[in-house]
Motif scaffolding. Structure first.
Motif, short mmCIF file in Angstrom:
data_model
loop_
_atom_site.label_atom_id
_atom_site.label_comp_id
_atom_site.label_asym_id
_atom_site.label_seq_id
_atom_site.Cartn_x
_atom_site.Cartn_y
_atom_site.Cartn_z
N TRP B 475 36.43 23.87 -5.66
CA TRP B 475 37.26 23.13 -7.35
C TRP B 475 36.10 22.32 -7.52
O TRP B 475 35.35 22.22 -8.62
N VAL B 476 36.12 21.14 -6.92
CA VAL B 476 35.38 20.14 -7.34
C VAL B 476 34.09 20.63 -6.41
O VAL B 476 33.20 19.57 -7.84
N LYS B 477 33.11 21.15 -5.94
CA LYS B 477 31.89 21.55 -6.56
C LYS B 477 31.56 22.25 -7.97
O LYS B 477 30.74 22.22 -8.01
N LEU B 478 32.04 23.39 -8.07
CA LEU B 478 32.24 23.23 -9.46
C LEU B 478 32.43 22.72 -10.54
O LEU B 478 31.17 22.95 -11.64
N ASP B 479 33.11 21.66 -10.64
CA ASP B 479 33.20 21.30 -11.24
C ASP B 479 33.57 19.32 -11.03
O ASP B 479 34.89 19.45 -10.76
N PRO B 480 32.55 18.61 -10.51
CA PRO B 480 32.85 16.97 -10.15
C PRO B 480 33.74 16.45 -10.65
O PRO B 480 34.63 15.56 -10.02
N ILE B 486 41.53 15.28 -7.32
CA ILE B 486 41.90 15.70 -5.95
C ILE B 486 42.39 14.22 -5.79
O ILE B 486 42.71 13.57 -4.56
N ALA B 487 40.90 13.67 -5.82
CA ALA B 487 41.02 12.22 -4.89
C ALA B 487 41.83 10.87 -5.47
O ALA B 487 41.56 10.07 -5.16
#
Lengths: 74, 569
Positions: B475-480, B486-487
């Motif tokens: 998810w973070v890779k596709l949508d930073p 997340i964090a």
């Protein structure tokens, strides 16, 4: 560990390696004391090779004797 | 400027030139580890000897091996680099990121691992949750172990090329075949023997940097003063006081990430369920030794920053030039990763330099031997014997263990060459490894402490935790922009993201395990004997003197841990 199987203790191997390293490093340190290197390291005047080599020699020698496989009780 | 002269005098753009004595020191080390392998071959004749080192190790041997298996050379150089980049914050990975988990393993979890007589962590999952959980954990662990070993091998060869100008192929084949030889010959027994030897070499080779560095700076306070003078806008010397906000420290992390993500989930996941390290403790000769081994390991782990973090800080204080990140690398510019060898070259003359390089090689070998011996055990006992050939003789499994040691090394070498062609794969595989650790901790800890946890709960919890971790990563890779969810902050860096992802995946694993367990039929209490708290008779230590009890030493280590954190607050 594994005393019943006639194992040579790991501490003997460690002592042996440190003893050999002590001879080499002390020897190199004494050589550099007599013949200063062309490009000395920082704080060369401490002659770290001499005292660290001597330390390894002593520790290694102690472990070799203390855990010598021929010594009784080992 | 002696260091500059040394660098300029090094032919072929390498960092360090070794003399005859240095080469001799390294060669003797290789001869010694191979010799130990040949010597121990005669003692590794049964499965118990080859895979479990005869379950006859003292607490000291198991404890030192436990720490050494984690002290890889990339760990040494990587954390020295992090100390240069982030300052003393890097110490968190050695203290709160290790000590509580190691003590927890010794005092709380070890009785269940040991009394169940399991040979591995997947083996414990089989006993507690059944075959599907074991298969999931064993296959993922076996694959990731050899892949990680290959990545470390390539990284190490790359470092040797930069530092010493050694050919990458030479480094890969010589070092990996040496490890393969001594593990093939003596199995885990040989791996542990050499890890203890390597532990001493790492310390004796690296500690001189810190000692001479502190002499040069005039002690700790002198070093701190120099760092403040060189970097007046940054705080590199406080561990906790800058963690109140994501933007107040160079790591971009909040104290909740350090305490909950690192200190609780990642650390507990790694130190209590990663079979690479747990295997060392399972070789202890009795339960008290098995409990003491992680405590002894914790006390040494607490001291490791002296040889890893301190050289990085000394680099900030004394180096006349600034190191940069990999992205800014250029001709005549050195990166953070080179700080440890640069400091080695700064202080160590002939012989000592060879000892320092031997320490780095020893670190690599101990890490790789850990991977290979753990792979051999999990493959032979948890995959081959469980799924392929169930009723073979003990000798057959020992033979399988020996050959899969070689196969594991060859797969690692293949991975190293694959990574050489596709460097970006490295980040993905490293991330993949982290996907399994946090959920596995959730599954194991519930299995040990909660009688109601069922086989279905354990399996689906582990699967859900792992899948959710992969999902969050993707998810973070596709949508930073998902990073803020997340964090908890858009300012979070990679390390912070890893910690929060671990935390969420652990929570998901535990939640799914609890819910599915409550919906499925529990196992009878009689089947849980020796596996779960409340169904296991843990031998009393009441007859032991106070100083002989593991809990006494665990409390002592805890007190020192708190004192150190307060001193460097």
């Amino acid at each position: 560990m594994h005393e019943g199987k006639g194992f040579i203790s790991i501490w003997f191997f460690i002592g042996l390696l440190l003893f050999i390293y002590g001879i080499l490093i002390l020897g190199a340190g004494l050589y550099n004391l007599a013949v200063p290197p062309e490009h000395p390291v920082v704080l060369q005047n401490l002659h770290a090779g001499v005292w660290w080599g001597a330390f390894l020699l002593l520790v290694g020698g102690f472990y070799c004797v203390r855990f010598n496989p021929k010594r009784k009780g080992q | 400027m002696p260091l500059a002269l040394l660098l300029q005098s090094s032919p072929g753009n390498k960092l360090i030139s070794l003399g005859f004595i240095d080469i001799l020191v390294i060669a003797i080390y290789f001869a010694m580890v191979i010799g130990i392998g040949f010597y121990l071959k005669r003692f590794a004749t049964t499965g118990n000897d080859f895979f479990m080192a005869g379950r006859d190790m003292t607490a000291w041997i198991a404890g030192l091996s436990f720490v050494a298996a984690n002290l890889g050379s990339l760990e040494l150089m990587g954390w020295a680099a992090s100390a240069y980049q982030y300052g003393i914050l890097a110490t968190h990975w050695y203290w709160i990121g290790a000590i509580p988990a190691m003590l927890f393993l010794g005092i709380v979890m070890m009785p269940f691992y040991y009394i169940s007589r399991t040979h591995s962590v997947p083996g414990y999952l089989k006993l507690r949750f059944g075959e599907p959980s074991r298969a999931l954990a064993a296959v993922s662990f076996a694959l990731m172990t050899v892949f990680m070993s290959g990545i470390n091998m390539y990284s190490m060869a790359l470092v040797m090329k930069v530092i010493l100008g050694w050919d990458i192929n030479f480094s890969i084949w010589v070092s990996s075949l040496t490890v393969a030889a001594y593990v093939f010959l003596g199995g885990l027994l040989s791996a542990i023997f050499n890890e203890v030897l390597q532990f001493f070499l790492i310390w004796l080779g690296a500690i001189l940097i810190s000692i001479i560095g502190l002499i040069e700076t005039g002690g700790w306070q002198g070093m701190v003063n120099r760092i403040h003078h060189n970097f007046p806008d940054q705080d590199y010397t406080h561990m906790w006081s800058t963690l109140g906000s994501f933007s107040d420290n160079p790591m971009g992390i909040h104290w909740t990430g350090i305490v909950l993500g690192l200190g609780f989930i990642i650390s507990f996941g790694y130190w209590t369920t990663d079979f690479l390290v747990v295997q060392r403790v399972l070789t202890a000769r009795d339960l008290r030794s098995a409990k003491m081994a992680p405590i002894i390991g914790a006390s040494f782990k607490m001291a490791v920053p002296f040889i890893v973090i301190l050289p990085g800080l000394l680099g900030l204080a004394v180096l006349p030039f600034k190191l940069v990140g990999e992205a800014q690398q250029g001709v005549g510019v050195h990166t953070y990763n080179e700080v440890l060898p640069i400091m080695l070259a700064r202080y160590c003359g002939p012989g000592l330099l060879g000892l320092g390089i031997t320490a780095l090689i020893a670190g690599f070998m101990s890490g790789m031997a850990g991977n290979v011996s753990a792979f051999a055990t999990v493959w032979t006992y948890d995959i081959y014997r469980a799924q392929i050939k169930k009723n073979a003789t003990d000798m057959h499994y020992v033979s399988m263990g020996r050959w899969c040691t070689l196969v594991g090394v060859l797969i690692s070498i293949g991975t190293a060459y694959f990574v050489m062609q596709f460097a970006s794969i490295m980040d993905y595989v490293q991330a993949l490894f982290s996907f399994f650790i946090a959920p596995l901790f959730g599954t194991v800890i519930l299995g040990m402490l909660w009688k109601r946890a069922t086989s279905a709960g354990g399996f689906w919890g582990l699967l859900a935790g792992t899948a959710s971790s992969i999902g969050m990563y993707a998810w973070v890779k596709l949508d930073p922009s998902a990073l803020r969810i997340i964090a908890l902050s858009p300012h979070a860096k990679d390390m912070a993201e890893n910690m929060y992802r671990a935390l969420w995946s652990w929570i998901i694993c535990v939640t799914v395990t609890v819910v599915v367990s409550l919906l499925t039929k529990p196992r009878p209490l009689s089947e849980l004997t020796g596996l779960v708290y409340g169904a296991t008779d843990i031998p009393s230590e009441g007859h032991l003197k106070l100083y002989q009890r593991p809990i006494f030493w665990a409390i002592a280590v805890t007190i020192v841990f708190f004192i150190l954190n307060i001193i460097f607050w």
